[in-house]
Design a protein around this motif. Structure first.
Motif, PDB file in Angstrom:
ATOM      1  N   ARG A  70      11.241   9.981  17.884  1.00 25.16           N
ATOM      2  CA  ARG A  70      10.188   9.001  17.633  1.00 25.16           C
ATOM      3  C   ARG A  70       9.304   9.482  16.483  1.00 25.16           C
ATOM      4  N   SER A  71       8.893   8.534  15.663  1.00 28.65           N
ATOM      5  CA  SER A  71       8.004   8.857  14.548  1.00 28.65           C
ATOM      6  C   SER A  71       7.101   7.664  14.282  1.00 28.65           C
ATOM      7  N   LEU A  72       6.212   7.834  13.315  1.00 28.99           N
ATOM      8  CA  LEU A  72       5.212   6.818  13.022  1.00 28.99           C
ATOM      9  C   LEU A  72       5.171   6.552  11.520  1.00 28.99           C
ATOM     10  N   ALA A  73       5.096   5.290  11.162  1.00 26.13           N
ATOM     11  CA  ALA A  73       4.930   4.886   9.768  1.00 26.13           C
ATOM     12  C   ALA A  73       3.583   4.164   9.659  1.00 26.13           C
ATOM     13  N   ARG A  74       2.710   4.662   8.782  1.00 27.71           N
ATOM     14  CA  ARG A  74       1.411   4.016   8.555  1.00 27.71           C
ATOM     15  C   ARG A  74       1.462   3.352   7.178  1.00 27.71           C
ATOM     16  N   ILE A  75       1.292   2.028   7.156  1.00 27.94           N
ATOM     17  CA  ILE A  75       1.437   1.257   5.924  1.00 27.94           C
ATOM     18  C   ILE A  75       0.305   1.588   4.950  1.00 27.94           C
ATOM     19  N   GLU A  76       0.691   1.976   3.739  1.00 28.86           N
ATOM     20  CA  GLU A  76      -0.258   2.316   2.669  1.00 28.86           C
ATOM     21  C   GLU A  76      -0.337   1.238   1.593  1.00 28.86           C
ATOM     22  N   ILE A  77       0.800   0.603   1.313  1.00 29.69           N
ATOM     23  CA  ILE A  77       0.869  -0.438   0.284  1.00 29.69           C
ATOM     24  C   ILE A  77       1.668  -1.595   0.855  1.00 29.69           C
ATOM     25  N   LEU A  78       1.173  -2.796   0.659  1.00 30.61           N
ATOM     26  CA  LEU A  78       1.896  -3.991   1.098  1.00 30.61           C
ATOM     27  C   LEU A  78       1.664  -5.084   0.061  1.00 30.61           C
ATOM     28  N   ASP A  79       2.724  -5.425  -0.664  1.00 27.26           N
ATOM     29  CA  ASP A  79       2.675  -6.452  -1.702  1.00 27.26           C
ATOM     30  C   ASP A  79       3.910  -7.341  -1.538  1.00 27.26           C
ATOM     31  N   PRO A  80       3.874  -8.274  -0.555  1.00 27.63           N
ATOM     32  CA  PRO A  80       5.052  -9.106  -0.260  1.00 27.63           C
ATOM     33  C   PRO A  80       5.458  -9.967  -1.441  1.00 27.63           C
ATOM     34  N   PRO A  81       6.711 -10.198  -1.669  1.00 23.62           N
ATOM     35  CA  PRO A  81       7.880  -9.515  -1.114  1.00 23.62           C
ATOM     36  C   PRO A  81       8.402  -8.425  -2.035  1.00 23.62           C
ATOM     37  N   ARG A  82       7.513  -7.679  -2.654  1.00 28.63           N
ATOM     38  CA  ARG A  82       7.908  -6.703  -3.668  1.00 28.63           C
ATOM     39  C   ARG A  82       7.867  -5.252  -3.207  1.00 28.63           C
ATOM     40  N   THR A  83       6.785  -4.856  -2.520  1.00 27.93           N
ATOM     41  CA  THR A  83       6.595  -3.438  -2.221  1.00 27.93           C
ATOM     42  C   THR A  83       6.002  -3.238  -0.831  1.00 27.93           C
ATOM     43  N   ILE A  84       6.579  -2.299  -0.103  1.00 32.51           N
ATOM     44  CA  ILE A  84       5.963  -1.765   1.099  1.00 32.51           C
ATOM     45  C   ILE A  84       6.123  -0.252   1.014  1.00 32.51           C
ATOM     46  N   ALA A  85       5.038   0.454   1.312  1.00 36.18           N
ATOM     47  CA  ALA A  85       5.073   1.921   1.308  1.00 36.18           C
ATOM     48  C   ALA A  85       4.340   2.397   2.542  1.00 36.18           C
ATOM     49  N   TRP A  86       4.860   3.483   3.109  1.00 40.59           N
ATOM     50  CA  TRP A  86       4.208   4.036   4.287  1.00 40.59           C
ATOM     51  C   TRP A  86       4.217   5.543   4.265  1.00 40.59           C
ATOM     52  N   THR A  87       3.252   6.127   4.984  1.00 40.86           N
ATOM     53  CA  THR A  87       3.290   7.547   5.281  1.00 40.86           C
ATOM     54  C   THR A  87       4.109   7.668   6.551  1.00 40.86           C
ATOM     55  N   TRP A  88       5.135   8.511   6.509  1.00 42.45           N
ATOM     56  CA  TRP A  88       6.038   8.671   7.652  1.00 42.45           C
ATOM     57  C   TRP A  88       5.786  10.052   8.227  1.00 42.45           C
ATOM     58  N   SER A  89       5.490  10.096   9.528  1.00 45.91           N
ATOM     59  CA  SER A  89       5.128  11.370  10.140  1.00 45.91           C
ATOM     60  C   SER A  89       5.609  11.447  11.581  1.00 45.91           C
ATOM     61  N   GLU A  90       5.403  12.635  12.139  1.00 42.72           N
ATOM     62  CA  GLU A  90       5.574  12.779  13.576  1.00 42.72           C
ATOM     63  C   GLU A  90       4.501  11.921  14.247  1.00 42.72           C
ATOM     64  N   LEU A  91       4.626  11.680  15.533  1.00 43.05           N
ATOM     65  CA  LEU A  91       3.644  10.847  16.230  1.00 43.05           C
ATOM     66  C   LEU A  91       2.229  11.406  16.133  1.00 43.05           C
ATOM     67  N   ASP A  92       2.103  12.736  16.039  1.00 34.88           N
ATOM     68  CA  ASP A  92       0.775  13.357  15.958  1.00 34.88           C
ATOM     69  C   ASP A  92       0.239  13.418  14.522  1.00 34.88           C
ATOM     70  N   GLY A  93       0.968  12.852  13.570  1.00 35.73           N
ATOM     71  CA  GLY A  93       0.533  12.839  12.167  1.00 35.73           C
ATOM     72  C   GLY A  93       1.029  14.013  11.353  1.00 35.73           C
ATOM     73  N   SER A  94       1.670  14.976  11.980  1.00 35.62           N
ATOM     74  CA  SER A  94       2.161  16.141  11.246  1.00 35.62           C
ATOM     75  C   SER A  94       3.444  15.806  10.485  1.00 35.62           C
ATOM     76  N   LYS A  95       3.816  16.705   9.587  1.00 33.10           N
ATOM     77  CA  LYS A  95       5.035  16.578   8.784  1.00 33.10           C
ATOM     78  C   LYS A  95       5.101  15.251   8.022  1.00 33.10           C
TER      79      LYS A  95
END
Length: 167
Positions: A70-95
């Motif tokens: 299990r992991s977590l993606a936090r959306i940083e950029i959202l420009d439909p339908p061109r760009t989506i970017a996320w920070t991908w981490s462990e559930l606790d935010g590490s790595k």
């Protein structure tokens, strides 16, 4: 030297790497966008996905069921339908690393550039073959077709030797 254009590219920045994949899909940009952002479509090709909200600051919980990871993606950029970017981490935010998908129309289909940056260098080979295998399932996801975990793992094993570090 014959280099496969489907292979991901790797560049190193100190202790981290950036991976870049380029693909052309024979699907309209809106359908590929849905495969990248709609939880049911993400679940078809990537991981079981649950999104709290599709906006900057929103999160997507990812569960790779076959690996019980299990992991977590936090959306940083959202420009439909061109760009989506996320920070991908462990559930606790590490790595934490960063994943960005950029789409552009291309005739009756579209082009995708996937950039995964700030990834620890020692994890790159497995992540390269994983992305490569998962990206093979995007067009099916555009059509609402689920790719089983066993199929993804078989693809990843077939591709892994192409990404093995030189001896």
């Amino acid at each position: 030297m014959n280099v496969d254009p489907e292979l991901g590219e790797v560049s190193r920045q100190g202790e981290t790497v950036t991976l870049v994949f380029r693909r052309r899909f024979a699907r309209p940009i809106e359908r590929v966008w849905a495969a990248l952002t709609v939880p049911e479509r993400l679940s078809d090709w990537f991981a079981e996905a649950k999104a709290d909200r599709l906006e900057v600051g929103g999160t997507i919980q990812l569960h790779f069921t076959g690996a019980d990871y299990r992991s977590l993606a936090r959306i940083e950029i959202l420009d439909p339908p061109r760009t989506i970017a996320w920070t991908w981490s462990e559930l606790d935010g590490s790595k934490a690393s960063r994943v960005r998908f950029d789409l552009e129309p291309d005739g009756d289909g579209c082009r995708l550039t996937l950039t995964h940056s700030e990834l620890p260098a020692d994890e790159s080979a497995g992540v390269l073959s994983g992305w490569h295998a998962h990206l093979e399932a995007v067009e099916d996801a555009c059509d609402g077709v689920f790719t089983p975990w066993d199929t993804l793992i078989a693809r990843e094993k077939r591709i892994a030797p192409l990404y093995a570090p030189p001896a």
